[in-house]
Design a protein around this motif. Structure first.
Motif, PDB file in Angstrom:
ATOM      1  N   HIS A  83      -1.333   5.715   1.290  1.00 40.70           N
ATOM      2  CA  HIS A  83      -0.948   5.255  -0.059  1.00 40.70           C
ATOM      3  C   HIS A  83      -1.999   4.286  -0.607  1.00 40.70           C
ATOM      4  O   HIS A  83      -2.441   4.419  -1.748  1.00 40.70           O
ATOM      5  CB  HIS A  83       0.428   4.577  -0.033  1.00 40.70           C
ATOM      6  CG  HIS A  83       0.628   3.594  -1.147  1.00 40.70           C
ATOM      7  ND1 HIS A  83       1.067   3.954  -2.411  1.00 40.70           N
ATOM      8  CD2 HIS A  83       0.374   2.248  -1.209  1.00 40.70           C
ATOM      9  CE1 HIS A  83       1.084   2.888  -3.187  1.00 40.70           C
ATOM     10  NE2 HIS A  83       0.672   1.829  -2.487  1.00 40.70           N
TER      11      HIS A  83
ATOM     12  N   GLU B 149      12.160  -1.632  -3.121  1.00 41.29           N
ATOM     13  CA  GLU B 149      11.902  -0.322  -3.716  1.00 41.29           C
ATOM     14  C   GLU B 149      10.391  -0.124  -3.710  1.00 41.29           C
ATOM     15  O   GLU B 149       9.660  -1.063  -4.038  1.00 41.29           O
ATOM     16  CB  GLU B 149      12.384  -0.351  -5.173  1.00 41.29           C
ATOM     17  CG  GLU B 149      13.167   0.844  -5.582  1.00 41.29           C
ATOM     18  CD  GLU B 149      13.695   0.689  -7.019  1.00 41.29           C
ATOM     19  OE1 GLU B 149      14.012   1.711  -7.594  1.00 41.29           O
ATOM     20  OE2 GLU B 149      13.764  -0.432  -7.552  1.00 41.29           O
TER      21      GLU B 149
ATOM     22  N   THR C 233      -1.238  -2.119  -4.930  1.00 45.25           N
ATOM     23  CA  THR C 233      -1.189  -1.423  -6.214  1.00 45.25           C
ATOM     24  C   THR C 233      -2.230  -2.093  -7.100  1.00 45.25           C
ATOM     25  O   THR C 233      -2.812  -3.107  -6.721  1.00 45.25           O
ATOM     26  CB  THR C 233       0.180  -1.529  -6.924  1.00 45.25           C
ATOM     27  OG1 THR C 233       0.366  -2.874  -7.354  1.00 45.25           O
ATOM     28  CG2 THR C 233       1.325  -1.074  -6.049  1.00 45.25           C
TER      29      THR C 233
ATOM     30  N   LYS D 284      -4.223   4.733  -3.992  1.00 45.08           N
ATOM     31  CA  LYS D 284      -4.222   3.805  -5.139  1.00 45.08           C
ATOM     32  C   LYS D 284      -5.647   3.381  -5.485  1.00 45.08           C
ATOM     33  O   LYS D 284      -6.004   3.242  -6.656  1.00 45.08           O
ATOM     34  CB  LYS D 284      -3.376   2.552  -4.828  1.00 45.08           C
ATOM     35  CG  LYS D 284      -1.890   2.779  -4.767  1.00 45.08           C
ATOM     36  CD  LYS D 284      -1.306   3.128  -6.116  1.00 45.08           C
ATOM     37  CE  LYS D 284      -0.689   4.507  -6.068  1.00 45.08           C
ATOM     38  NZ  LYS D 284      -0.079   4.943  -7.303  1.00 45.08           N
TER      39      LYS D 284
ATOM     40  N   CYS E 254       5.603   3.259  -6.211  1.00 44.19           N
ATOM     41  CA  CYS E 254       4.712   4.381  -6.464  1.00 44.19           C
ATOM     42  C   CYS E 254       5.449   5.648  -6.057  1.00 44.19           C
ATOM     43  O   CYS E 254       6.342   5.624  -5.221  1.00 44.19           O
ATOM     44  CB  CYS E 254       3.455   4.137  -5.636  1.00 44.19           C
ATOM     45  SG  CYS E 254       2.431   5.567  -5.373  1.00 44.19           S
ATOM     46  N   ARG E 255       5.067   6.755  -6.676  1.00 44.64           N
ATOM     47  CA  ARG E 255       5.737   8.025  -6.377  1.00 44.64           C
ATOM     48  C   ARG E 255       4.775   8.986  -5.696  1.00 44.64           C
ATOM     49  O   ARG E 255       4.958  10.198  -5.764  1.00 44.64           O
ATOM     50  CB  ARG E 255       6.263   8.647  -7.676  1.00 44.64           C
ATOM     51  CG  ARG E 255       7.317   7.827  -8.394  1.00 44.64           C
ATOM     52  CD  ARG E 255       8.641   7.792  -7.671  1.00 44.64           C
ATOM     53  NE  ARG E 255       9.281   9.098  -7.660  1.00 44.64           N
ATOM     54  CZ  ARG E 255      10.203   9.484  -6.769  1.00 44.64           C
ATOM     55  NH1 ARG E 255      10.561   8.656  -5.804  1.00 44.64           N
ATOM     56  NH2 ARG E 255      10.732  10.682  -6.838  1.00 44.64           N
ATOM     57  N   CYS E 256       3.742   8.473  -5.057  1.00 45.15           N
ATOM     58  CA  CYS E 256       2.835   9.384  -4.363  1.00 45.15           C
ATOM     59  C   CYS E 256       3.565  10.019  -3.183  1.00 45.15           C
ATOM     60  O   CYS E 256       4.612   9.533  -2.755  1.00 45.15           O
ATOM     61  CB  CYS E 256       1.544   8.676  -3.943  1.00 45.15           C
ATOM     62  SG  CYS E 256       1.662   7.665  -2.462  1.00 45.15           S
ATOM     63  N   GLU E 257       3.000  11.081  -2.661  1.00 43.32           N
ATOM     64  CA  GLU E 257       3.610  11.823  -1.560  1.00 43.32           C
ATOM     65  C   GLU E 257       3.934  10.904  -0.379  1.00 43.32           C
ATOM     66  O   GLU E 257       4.997  10.975   0.222  1.00 43.32           O
ATOM     67  CB  GLU E 257       2.607  12.879  -1.121  1.00 43.32           C
ATOM     68  CG  GLU E 257       3.218  14.162  -0.637  1.00 43.32           C
ATOM     69  CD  GLU E 257       2.121  15.173  -0.343  1.00 43.32           C
ATOM     70  OE1 GLU E 257       1.362  14.932   0.623  1.00 43.32           O
ATOM     71  OE2 GLU E 257       2.019  16.164  -1.086  1.00 43.32           O
TER      72      GLU E 257
ATOM     73  N   ALA F  35       9.856   6.330   1.689  1.00 43.54           N
ATOM     74  CA  ALA F  35      11.162   5.943   1.178  1.00 43.54           C
ATOM     75  C   ALA F  35      12.258   6.441   2.113  1.00 43.54           C
ATOM     76  O   ALA F  35      13.329   5.842   2.226  1.00 43.54           O
ATOM     77  CB  ALA F  35      11.364   6.500  -0.222  1.00 43.54           C
TER      78      ALA F  35
ATOM     79  N   CYS G   9       4.459   7.664  -0.428  1.00 46.80           N
ATOM     80  CA  CYS G   9       5.559   6.747  -0.726  1.00 46.80           C
ATOM     81  C   CYS G   9       6.904   7.481  -0.689  1.00 46.80           C
ATOM     82  O   CYS G   9       7.908   6.926  -0.261  1.00 46.80           O
ATOM     83  CB  CYS G   9       5.343   6.075  -2.071  1.00 46.80           C
ATOM     84  SG  CYS G   9       4.055   4.832  -1.977  1.00 46.80           S
ATOM     85  N   GLN G  10       6.897   8.734  -1.148  1.00 44.95           N
ATOM     86  CA  GLN G  10       8.164   9.489  -1.092  1.00 44.95           C
ATOM     87  C   GLN G  10       8.614   9.668   0.352  1.00 44.95           C
ATOM     88  O   GLN G  10       9.792   9.556   0.663  1.00 44.95           O
ATOM     89  CB  GLN G  10       7.982  10.847  -1.777  1.00 44.95           C
ATOM     90  CG  GLN G  10       7.774  10.676  -3.273  1.00 44.95           C
ATOM     91  CD  GLN G  10       7.912  11.978  -4.033  1.00 44.95           C
ATOM     92  OE1 GLN G  10       8.747  12.805  -3.706  1.00 44.95           O
ATOM     93  NE2 GLN G  10       7.104  12.136  -5.058  1.00 44.95           N
ATOM     94  N   LYS G  11       7.643   9.914   1.234  1.00 47.24           N
ATOM     95  CA  LYS G  11       7.998  10.033   2.663  1.00 47.24           C
ATOM     96  C   LYS G  11       8.441   8.693   3.211  1.00 47.24           C
ATOM     97  O   LYS G  11       9.416   8.604   3.950  1.00 47.24           O
ATOM     98  CB  LYS G  11       6.793  10.535   3.467  1.00 47.24           C
ATOM     99  CG  LYS G  11       6.565  12.025   3.331  1.00 47.24           C
ATOM    100  CD  LYS G  11       5.502  12.475   4.312  1.00 47.24           C
ATOM    101  CE  LYS G  11       4.983  13.849   3.929  1.00 47.24           C
ATOM    102  NZ  LYS G  11       3.588  14.029   4.323  1.00 47.24           N
TER     103      LYS G  11
END
Ligand SMILES: [Zn+2]
Length: 580
Positions: free
Chosen positions: A214, A190, A178, A218, A193-196, A202, A198-200
């Motif tokens: 990711h 946790e 980051t 960044k 980041c909320r990029c696509e 998670a 990172c959402q996957k």
């Protein structure tokens, strides 16, 4: 000296430009292996002829060709020197970061072993060294070095091209990038980041491809931020925040600040943004040292028996602030018998006549009332030099708190009023000034002095006298000669805009002159048309343009030394030009 790279915007050593390959690359940029062909180590070829044949075979391609190089340890000179080879398109040359040799002419220089420049001392020395040994209008590429955390610093140092190599490699090693630095992906409870990707991650975690995507995202986002900072002329403020991420980056900025000449040559005369002096590094900025240097060496204070020292105000120019309006009221008619000098951090001394100049009219500093040791030492050093040159019979100091203490303890002989803006304080100011001005000689009109001082400040010693010679009239924001022809005007951003008549008065100083060839330029003056330019010129400076067929005025878009070196780009925007 290139046809393929043009710098279009500058903010300190950071630049925005365009590299003309198959696609136009807007720099600073992340390039990929699709943008270039690298011939790699010379030891990968059976003979030098074979190397040459490979270079020749690449003719006609629209990519950057990075020539063969000799692998060398970081601090060593290459064992042998390669002969020059003919390239048709954009030519890239790998340069040894610490070599003393001037590299051959190219369009792009590739910083050799850039990825290993982790030590801040090496990094700063390498980039500055290569930039100093190569032309202004060439691009610098540092492979395998950029991360979201350090990208701003790399661009600020003067690097134009970077890549994703390092964040991709780190992704494979499970490192999560980051702007704030690197974290071990496995240890994150946790994702940050909320990029696509990172959402996957998670949900299904542990996919290296997503982690790499990711990291690249960044880096790309950081590049967008940095580009915007350069565009809005705030890169220095951004850097001062961003280097706090690691001590190494802070060290790099401090080392860069010691390379005063490198920065001074690249620092514009003027920036649109507010100058934030947020930290100790702000005190070292080229704008600060330049301002102080001009106040001491270019500016000449009017003859006055009385000096009044005042504190700065949050609102700029100071005259528009409530406190300064109250001071002026308290001084009353005595104002014509004294000279005002404002004490401030980090600019140290601002004579009243220069309060509209950059950065005096547009800086902001966190004020606590506390003056730390460095600020204090800087202020006193400047004040000593000033008083050495400009003599006064009496000094009144309307200062309070630590600022008053600093001046008092330094042994400046003055009437100390204790400062302040309430009734009794202003009464003390009024009384002290009345007493000091008793029998004092009258000082010329402040409105005239402003033009005189600003001319010296922008064009050097003697400019004020040359511009104001004879019967000059002040008409609001403009001055006119005895025939009512305009000579110069103060612009809303605090610079001095000359007319042709004004420029004619200043040309005898032989300063801020751009000499052009045998033609009449229109609109913009391009760098190839420049024959010579004053070394002192910085972007934003008012310049006098002289040629066999033309005389005029313009605003510099690049530094004088760049105008002479560059073969592409706008050197100055013209305002008035007359055929000779
Ligand atoms: Zn992400």
């Amino acid at each position: 000296m290139t046809k393929f790279f043009e710098v279009q915007k500058r903010d300190g050593p950071a630049r925005m430009g365009k590299l003309l390959l198959e696609r136009q690359i807007d720099t600073p940029a992340l390039i990929t292996s699709n943008d270039y062909t690298s011939l790699g180590s010379v030891y990968g070829y059976s003979s030098l002829d074979k190397t040459r044949q490979t270079v020749e075979a690449l003719r006609g391609q629209n990519k950057l060709t990075i020539g063969p190089y000799i692998p060398t340890a970081l601090h060593n000179e290459p064992a042998i020197k390669l002969p020059q080879m003919e390239y048709e398109g954009t030519k890239g040359i790998v340069v040894n970061p610490f070599s003393e040799d001037l590299p051959e002419i190219a369009d792009v220089y590739v910083l050799g072993k850039a990825g290993t420049l982790r030590n801040p001392k090496d990094l700063v020395k390498a980039v500055i060294g290569v930039r100093n040994r190569t032309h202004a209008d060439t691009a610098l590429y540092a492979p395998a070095l950029a991360t979201p955390a350090n990208l701003a610093l790399l661009v600020y140092l003067g690097i134009d091209l970077l890549d994703t190599t390092r964040v991709v490699a780190d992704g494979l090693l499970g490192r999560y990038h980051t702007r704030d630095g690197i974290r071990n992906f496995c240890e994150l409870s946790e994702l940050l980041c909320r990029c696509e990707n990172c959402q996957k991650m998670a949900i299904e975690r542990k996919d290296k491809k997503l982690l790499i995507a990711h990291n690249i995202q960044k880096l790309e986002e950081e590049l967008l931020s940095v580009r915007e900072q350069i565009r809005s002329e705030t890169i220095r403020e951004y850097i001062e925040r961003q280097v706090r991420v690691t001590p190494d980056q802070t060290v790099a900025l401090r080392l860069l600040d010691q390379e005063h000449q490198y920065l001074e040559k690249r620092t514009p005369q003027h920036r649109r943004s507010t100058f934030f002096a947020n930290c100790a590094e702000s005190l070292k900025r080229a704008e600060v040292t330049r301002f102080a240097d001009r106040v001491i060496n270019r500016y000449k204070a009017p003859k006055s028996d009385v000096l009044l020292l005042l504190p700065c105000s949050a609102r700029k120019p100071y005259s528009t602030s409530r406190s300064h309006r109250l001071f002026t009221e308290a001084i009353g008619s005595h104002r014509r018998y004294l000279h005002e000098l404002i004490l401030t951090s980090p600019l140290a001394l601002v004579p009243r006549e220069l309060e509209e100049c950059y950065p005096a009219a547009s800086y902001d500093v966190p004020v606590t009332g506390h003056w730390d040791r460095e600020e204090r030492a800087w202020l006193l050093k400047c004040l000593d030099s000033y008083l050495e040159k400009n003599k006064y019979a009496r000094i009144v100091a309307h200062l309070e708190g630590e600022l008053e203490d600093a001046i008092k303890e330094h042994g400046i002989e003055a009437v100390y009023t204790g400062g302040g803006t309430n009734g009794p304080s202003l009464g003390r100011l009024s009384a002290a000034v009345a007493e000091a001005c008793h029998g004092a000689t009258r000082v010329p009109d402040l409105r005239r002095l402003r033009y005189q001082a600003m001319a010296d400040y922008y064009f050097g010693q003697g400019a004020g006298d040359a511009l104001m010679a004879g019967n000059v009239l002040v008409r609001g924001r403009e001055i006119q000669d005895e025939n009512k022809r305009p000579l110069a005007a103060i612009t809303p951003n605090g610079t001095l805009a000359l007319s042709v008549a004004g420029a004619k008065r200043l040309k005898v100083l032989n300063a801020y002159i751009v000499t052009i060839g045998d033609f009449l330029p229109k609109g913009s003056l391009l760098a190839p048309g420049v024959i010579d330019a004053d070394e002192q010129i910085r972007p934003g400076d008012e310049v006098i343009i002289m040629g066999e067929k033309a005389f005029g005025i313009g605003r510099a878009k690049m530094s004088g030394w760049e105008m002479v070196e560059s073969r592409r780009g706008v050197a100055a925007e013209l305002r008035h030009i007359k055929e000779m």
